[in-house]
Design a protein around this motif. Structure first.
Motif: not given
Length: 351
Positions: A282-304
């Motif tokens: 719903k947030a995506y369809e309404e333009g309210r989901l602006t970023e997504a990312f993962g966090s972990g030791t291996a990747a540190v921060i990984s944009p989705v």
């Protein structure tokens, strides 16, 4: 601690072409448990283990592990990032799998000695590090569904580059609608081997469809997002950074905790909450989901950049890294590599 140095040092790989987890250093740390107590740790040449065909871990999967990194800056200063937290989390996993706990202080000292011995294996190219893999397995040679009477703890080291071959290019993640990773009351919050084995089939299916990883939904309702196999997840909705709450089926990531500490210190809105897949769509369809990312030791921060769900691709921020994701990556790696001041007490210096 007894140290036996190798007589046959390996040729080091090209540190500019490492990949992840493909090369291993000359030495490892080994410590055995029997008769109700841990023996003294030793550093020995890296070599295969010999196991009886009836060894406990081979039949019942009684095994846990951790992952952390060592860094070397331009001046040759060697550091570890939050190693004590990894050892504490390993003890939490050990309790869940009926395995003996480690003495955190003595293991931290042994870990430091191993890294200092192998310091020439620490790469210094941008985005590289020395990855540490502490592991514990049941080693009793006996069949029967009960905790092992013997264990081996060991640490191996691997010079690594980026976890994802695409580096910081946004990843494509498939939201899994059929398979589950871990139910409430299961082993989801422990870093045990079986959790990863259970994820492989779904991961292969996702790759066949053109995605790098799977985003798991909760096992009971298939309603709430939980984590990706190698990362905790974050979503920026209405300017608030949201991450799934630790309800018992999600690994309590150390990088996840670091991200939350940074956000709170910087006064950036963030929430640990149950996030439903419907809310994300719903947030995506309404333009309210602006970023997504993962966090972990291996990747540190990984944009989705893409979330696949019900046959559709949700393309986030034009498939580009967003400003909050970029800020967190720069802040975390800046602290890890010594480019920024550590205001959190995370860095442990070795020399």
């Amino acid at each position: 601690m007894k140290i036996t140095k190798t007589q046959h040092p390996k040729q080091k790989p090209d540190f500019s072409k490492l990949g992840f987890g493909k090369y291993f250093t000359d030495h490892m740390l080994v410590m055995d448990y029997e008769n109700g107590a841990w023996k003294e740790p030793e550093i020995v040449p890296y070599a295969p283990f010999e196991m009886d065909p009836s060894t406990t871990v081979l039949h019942y999967g009684q095994g846990i592990f951790e992952g952390l990194k060592a860094y070397k800056n331009a001046e040759g200063k060697i550091t570890l990032f939050r190693p004590r937290d990894n050892l504490i989390r390993m003890n939490n996993s050990a309790r869940r799998l009926c395995m003996p706990e480690l003495d955190v202080d003595s293991m931290l000292q042994a870990m430091k000695e191993l890294v200092l011995l192998e310091q020439d294996w620490i790469p210094t190219e941008p985005g590289t590090a020395l990855y540490l893999r502490p592991t514990m397995v049941g080693t009793a040679a006996e069949l029967g569904v009960h905790p092992s009477s013997k264990y081996r703890f060991y640490i191996i080291l691997s010079p690594v580059g980026a976890y994802y071959a695409t580096g910081l290019k946004p990843t494509r993640i498939l939201i899994e609608e059929h398979f589950v990773r871990a139910p409430l009351g299961g082993t989801g919050e422990a870093k045990c081997m079986g959790n990863y084995a259970a994820s492989l089939l779904a991961g292969n299916v996702a790759k066949e469809k053109g995605y790098e990883q799977v985003l798991w939904l909760d096992a009971k309702e298939h309603k709430y997002v939980e984590e990706v196999g190698a990362m905790n997840m974050f979503f920026v909705i209405d300017g608030v950074v949201k991450t799934p709450a630790l309800v018992g089926s999600i690994l309590p990531g150390i990088t996840r905790n670091s991200v939350l500490q940074i956000l709170r210190k910087e006064g950036m809105p963030c929430e640990e909450t149950r996030v439903s897949v419907d809310e994300i769509v719903k947030a995506y369809e309404e333009g309210r989901l602006t970023e997504a990312f993962g966090s972990g030791t291996a990747a540190v921060i990984s944009p989705v950049g893409v979330l696949g769900y019900q046959g559709k691709d949700l393309v986030i921020n034009g498939n580009e890294m967003g400003p909050i994701t970029s800020y967190l990556y720069d802040k975390l790696t800046g602290i890890q590599y010594g480019r920024e001041k550590d205001e959190y007490g995370w860095i442990v210096a070795l020399n």
